[in-house]
Write a protein that holds these residues in place. Sequence first.
Motif, PDB file in Angstrom:
ATOM      1  N   TYR A  37       0.853  -1.193   0.000  1.00 43.58           N
ATOM      2  CA  TYR A  37       0.000   0.000   0.000  1.00 43.58           C
ATOM      3  C   TYR A  37       0.890   1.244   0.000  1.00 43.58           C
ATOM      4  O   TYR A  37       1.698   1.436   0.903  1.00 43.58           O
ATOM      5  N   ALA A  79      -1.298  -1.504  -4.277  1.00 41.04           N
ATOM      6  CA  ALA A  79      -2.378  -0.533  -4.103  1.00 41.04           C
ATOM      7  C   ALA A  79      -1.777   0.862  -4.193  1.00 41.04           C
ATOM      8  O   ALA A  79      -1.044   1.296  -3.295  1.00 41.04           O
ATOM      9  N   VAL A 131      -6.375   3.059  -5.365  1.00 40.85           N
ATOM     10  CA  VAL A 131      -7.189   3.233  -4.162  1.00 40.85           C
ATOM     11  C   VAL A 131      -7.342   4.698  -3.763  1.00 40.85           C
ATOM     12  O   VAL A 131      -7.967   5.010  -2.749  1.00 40.85           O
ATOM     13  N   THR A 162     -10.945   2.145  -5.785  1.00 43.24           N
ATOM     14  CA  THR A 162     -11.390   1.024  -4.972  1.00 43.24           C
ATOM     15  C   THR A 162     -10.895   1.248  -3.542  1.00 43.24           C
ATOM     16  O   THR A 162      -9.721   1.558  -3.342  1.00 43.24           O
ATOM     17  N   ASP A 163     -11.759   1.105  -2.566  1.00 40.67           N
ATOM     18  CA  ASP A 163     -11.390   1.360  -1.170  1.00 40.67           C
ATOM     19  C   ASP A 163     -10.308   0.385  -0.711  1.00 40.67           C
ATOM     20  O   ASP A 163     -10.407  -0.827  -0.934  1.00 40.67           O
ATOM     21  N   ILE A 164      -9.262   0.905  -0.049  1.00 40.33           N
ATOM     22  CA  ILE A 164      -8.134   0.077   0.369  1.00 40.33           C
ATOM     23  C   ILE A 164      -8.566  -0.985   1.382  1.00 40.33           C
ATOM     24  O   ILE A 164      -8.045  -2.108   1.381  1.00 40.33           O
TER      25      ILE A 164
END
Length: 373
Positions: free
Chosen positions: A111, A135, A155, A361-363
């Motif tokens: 991330y 991400a 994200v 897209t939500d992490i």
Amino acid sequence: MIIAGEASGDLHAAKLVEGVKQQRPDTRFFGIGGSAMRKAGVDILVESSELAVVGLIEVFAHRKVIFGALNRMREILRNDPPDLLILTDYPEFNLRLARTAKECGVKVLYYISPQIWAWRQGRVKKIRQLVDNMAVVFPFEVDFYARHGVPVTYVGHPLAHEVRASADRNTLLREFGLDPARPVVGLFPGSRRSEIKRLLPIIIDTARLLQQHRPQLQFVLPIASTLNPALIRENMPEHELDIHYIEHRPYDAMQVSDAIVTVSGTVTLEIALIGTPMVVINRVAWLTYHIVKRMLKIDHLALCNIVAQRRIVAELIQNDATPQTIAAELERLLDDGDYRKEIKQGLEEVRQKLEDDSHITDIATVTVDMLTQ
């Protein structure tokens, strides 16, 4: 297992943890982080403040602590492997840990990408081998990873909808005891110990020079949550400046400032989202600078300039980062109305780009999906 090696990563990882716990309350997190992750419910085994250094020479000097933490995490991966390893930025450490995870059959979610599009692009081959999902937080990163065959999910930047001052400027000026009739300059020396030791003296010398020309100036200096305030005092040159120290409220410090001198890094995006004109500085060890300079693939260092893909704010790097040049840029930010307007318009463009929710897209959803696959 979740790893964040510095202050900004600690905050972003904490938000990820909170989002996952809303969807899967029984999920247990442990690893490396700071106060924000601990508050979110992460079992912190190593404090991220012990690892937060920048530069090849600086990392070498702290190698015993860094490799001690790395070996501790490796032992856990081998002896009691988690269902998922989440890595947040901090590439030199995290990619080493990712290799161990792959050897142990542990899935890896990365991330916030290392800035491999900026320098050492060959690392993308290693990422393709070691990371199950990258991400990313900037739109242009999607194309970069897709071209190199790395599974990638956009994200959005975690700061885009979070950077807000707690009140309007006049309210905050009163709260901090600042005179609304006098200009305020923000002094942002960073969140890492190495930055404080390296750059705080330059910033204070700049403030001293400014005050010689403008006795009416006031200064605010935010202290990052990952730093012990004593570290600031230990590295603070003697001065007679009107400095107001603000703990754990960087966005409010940005809001009350008319102009800011800041180190490079994520903080430049935060200041851009608040909209305060700034000058970005950096200075590292001589050898680090000359090695990195040859590897750079981009024209800008400040993230706000990189997102805009053009120079919005001035960057004063290495020998250009002197009190005289920094003070001159700050005076221009304070005095030149057209220049201020141009910079503020550019910062607004950056804010709009970061707040665009298209194709995000939500992490937390990405994390839960990987846990359940």
